[in-house]
Scaffold this motif. Structure first.
Motif, PDB file in Angstrom:
ATOM      1  N   LEU A 199       1.366   3.183   0.309  1.00 55.89           N
ATOM      2  CA  LEU A 199       2.736   1.745  -0.068  1.00 55.89           C
ATOM      3  C   LEU A 199       2.622   0.560   0.728  1.00 55.89           C
ATOM      4  O   LEU A 199       3.868   0.404   1.345  1.00 55.89           O
ATOM      5  N   PHE A 200       1.067  -0.415   1.133  1.00 58.81           N
ATOM      6  CA  PHE A 200       1.180  -1.213   1.730  1.00 58.81           C
ATOM      7  C   PHE A 200       1.482  -2.023   0.627  1.00 58.81           C
ATOM      8  O   PHE A 200       1.134  -1.992  -0.551  1.00 58.81           O
ATOM      9  N   ARG A 201       1.737  -3.571   1.457  1.00 54.16           N
ATOM     10  CA  ARG A 201       2.367  -4.198   0.695  1.00 54.16           C
ATOM     11  C   ARG A 201       0.946  -4.944  -0.242  1.00 54.16           C
ATOM     12  O   ARG A 201       1.839  -5.082  -1.747  1.00 54.16           O
ATOM     13  N   ASP A 202       0.103  -4.923  -0.609  1.00 54.49           N
ATOM     14  CA  ASP A 202      -1.086  -5.040  -1.274  1.00 54.49           C
ATOM     15  C   ASP A 202      -1.085  -3.696  -2.278  1.00 54.49           C
ATOM     16  O   ASP A 202      -1.943  -3.726  -3.316  1.00 54.49           O
ATOM     17  N   ASN A 203      -0.725  -3.046  -2.351  1.00 51.32           N
ATOM     18  CA  ASN A 203      -0.477  -1.666  -3.072  1.00 51.32           C
ATOM     19  C   ASN A 203       1.123  -1.880  -4.542  1.00 51.32           C
ATOM     20  O   ASN A 203       1.779  -1.191  -5.349  1.00 51.32           O
ATOM     21  N   ILE A 229       7.547   1.028   6.295  1.00 50.74           N
ATOM     22  CA  ILE A 229       8.269   0.262   7.832  1.00 50.74           C
ATOM     23  C   ILE A 229       6.929  -0.107   8.594  1.00 50.74           C
ATOM     24  O   ILE A 229       7.278  -1.501   8.626  1.00 50.74           O
ATOM     25  N   ASN A 230       5.954   0.787   8.410  1.00 54.33           N
ATOM     26  CA  ASN A 230       5.447   0.426   9.521  1.00 54.33           C
ATOM     27  C   ASN A 230       3.954  -1.828   8.794  1.00 54.33           C
ATOM     28  O   ASN A 230       4.043  -2.092   9.283  1.00 54.33           O
ATOM     29  N   ASP A 231       4.705  -1.567   7.716  1.00 52.09           N
ATOM     30  CA  ASP A 231       3.534  -2.235   7.394  1.00 52.09           C
ATOM     31  C   ASP A 231       4.485  -3.421   6.835  1.00 52.09           C
ATOM     32  O   ASP A 231       4.288  -4.499   6.150  1.00 52.09           O
ATOM     33  N   TRP A 232       5.539  -3.396   5.979  1.00 55.53           N
ATOM     34  CA  TRP A 232       6.856  -4.315   5.534  1.00 55.53           C
ATOM     35  C   TRP A 232       7.533  -5.136   6.529  1.00 55.53           C
ATOM     36  O   TRP A 232       8.592  -5.792   6.508  1.00 55.53           O
ATOM     37  N   ALA A 233       7.671  -4.091   8.064  1.00 51.17           N
ATOM     38  CA  ALA A 233       8.935  -4.166   8.767  1.00 51.17           C
ATOM     39  C   ALA A 233       7.868  -4.876  10.182  1.00 51.17           C
ATOM     40  O   ALA A 233       8.528  -4.604  10.662  1.00 51.17           O
ATOM     41  N   HIS A 273     -12.474  -0.993   7.537  1.00 54.74           N
ATOM     42  CA  HIS A 273     -11.112  -2.199   6.966  1.00 54.74           C
ATOM     43  C   HIS A 273     -10.489  -2.669   5.736  1.00 54.74           C
ATOM     44  O   HIS A 273     -11.677  -2.476   5.343  1.00 54.74           O
ATOM     45  N   GLN A 274      -9.215  -2.350   5.475  1.00 54.77           N
ATOM     46  CA  GLN A 274     -10.174  -3.015   4.054  1.00 54.77           C
ATOM     47  C   GLN A 274      -8.624  -4.166   4.381  1.00 54.77           C
ATOM     48  O   GLN A 274      -7.713  -4.242   4.627  1.00 54.77           O
ATOM     49  N   PRO A 275      -9.437  -5.459   4.100  1.00 56.62           N
ATOM     50  CA  PRO A 275      -8.974  -6.806   4.014  1.00 56.62           C
ATOM     51  C   PRO A 275      -7.594  -7.197   3.489  1.00 56.62           C
ATOM     52  O   PRO A 275      -6.893  -5.584   1.852  1.00 56.62           O
ATOM     53  N   GLY A 276      -6.806  -7.494   3.772  1.00 54.66           N
ATOM     54  CA  GLY A 276      -5.450  -7.993   3.551  1.00 54.66           C
ATOM     55  C   GLY A 276      -4.329  -6.352   4.008  1.00 54.66           C
ATOM     56  O   GLY A 276      -3.455  -7.005   3.526  1.00 54.66           O
ATOM     57  N   ARG A 277      -4.746  -5.599   4.940  1.00 55.08           N
ATOM     58  CA  ARG A 277      -3.692  -4.599   5.257  1.00 55.08           C
ATOM     59  C   ARG A 277      -3.026  -5.467   6.281  1.00 55.08           C
ATOM     60  O   ARG A 277      -2.997  -6.316   6.666  1.00 55.08           O
ATOM     61  N   GLY A 278      -1.879  -5.133   6.521  1.00 58.32           N
ATOM     62  CA  GLY A 278      -0.660  -5.836   7.736  1.00 58.32           C
ATOM     63  C   GLY A 278      -1.755  -5.021   8.763  1.00 58.32           C
ATOM     64  O   GLY A 278      -2.650  -4.346   9.506  1.00 58.32           O
TER      65      GLY A 278
END
Length: 325
Positions: free
Chosen positions: A192-196, A226-230, A294-299
């Protein structure tokens, strides 16, 4: 999302004849992503997303179909699969497994604000409450058993200090989770990264790409979020910021944080999850994730495997537990 297998208008038009969705008006390949081929499909009646599955265990696809349909039936903002006139969702197109979805509104948030985090926290809490009753089963492929078995492969790619940090953290995780027993279980998004996610302004339009979905500790999803969004721009976690509270408070309301964690939640992160070295990122990430690049756009705080340079979702668990002191 990306296009690895091109499709013609004629192929897609013939494919759509199985469904009660109208006739093809336009077909557009979607750039980006690393795993599957994705297309925007428009008919005179609706807009949809067509996915061809290029990788992964195809025999597991029925699990994802059942999970999406289950969550959709319970009113969650997910793209429930579109079934054909015979009630079948999973088909084959160009020699690849194929699924058709409704196209949900919105775009990926690049810098989530508090309202967007609160919207996600609310949806995640509702999803977890519902998912505890989902009858399907697929073990989490990135749980602590995997961490214990694989983290040694990353050690040669990180600094001596990070090696020590990783070893200590893995030991601490094992001790804590063995001491405090089982966490609440259910079906997870698992990625559940922001790009999903998709947003229209502050309104959550949908949670997408459930292809890492599984069953296991519900707290795993919250830790990834929390890792990606905060996380801050340098990769450290904003443990005291409002975004963490906005995401994490739903966990307390839904029962993710239970009394056996009274000691565990008082733990303080003594070192933030920092950025990986650019020269090491690809190789170490590939080892950590079993070959995934690596997937571009990840935090910057990618929950790949380790600690320090390569933060694991369990960093988020520690922060989430601190939120509810």
């Amino acid at each position: 999302m990306a296009v690895f297998t091109p499709l013609s208008d004629a192929q897609v038009a013939a494919f759509l004849e199985k469904f009660d969705v109208g006739s093809l008006v336009s077909l557009q390949g979607v750039a980006g992503g690393t795993e599957n081929s994705t297309f925007f499909v428009t008919t005179e009646r609706r807009e949809m997303v067509l996915t061809l599955f290029e990788q992964g265990e195809h025999e597991e696809l029925p699990f994802f179909v059942e999970l999406l349909d289950y969550l959709d039936e319970h009113g969650l903002p997910v793209p429930g699969t579109i079934h054909d006139r015979e009630g079948v969702a999973l088909h084959s197109l160009a020699g690849k497994p194929a699924l058709l979805f409704p196209r949900l509104p919105g775009k990926h948030p690049t810098a989530p604000n508090l309202a967007q985090c609160q919207a996600l926290g609310s949806a995640l809490g509702r999803m977890h409450k519902v998912s505890q009753h989902f009858p399907g089963h697929r073990p989490n492929p990135r749980n602590l058993h995997w961490l214990r078995a694989v983290h040694h492969k990353v050690l040669t790619y990180i600094s001596p200090d990070d090696q020590t940090l990783m070893k200590n953290e893995v030991d601490d995780f094992e001790t804590a989770f063995s001491q405090y027993g089982a966490l609440p279980q259910g079906a997870l998004h698992g990625d559940l990264f922001r790009d999903n996610t998709l947003y229209e302004g502050d309104q959550l339009g949908g949670i997408i790409d459930f292809y890492n979905g599984c069953t296991g500790d519900l707290l795993f999803d919250l830790a990834i979020v929390i890792n990606d969004w905060a996380s801050n721009e340098d990769g450290s976690l904003n443990a005291s910021g409002k975004r963490v509270v906005g995401i994490g408070k739903i966990g307390k309301r839904e029962g993710h944080f239970r009394s056996p964690f009274q000691g565990f939640r008082n733990r303080v992160l003594t070192q933030p999850a920092g950025r990986e070295k650019p020269s090491d990122h690809g190789n170490a990430k590939a080892v950590a994730s079993g070959g995934t690049t690596h997937q571009p756009g990840r935090g910057s705080a990618v929950p790949a495997l380790g600690c320090g340079a390569f933060p694991h979702p369990t960093h988020g668990i520690l922060v989430a537990l601190r939120v509810h002191q």
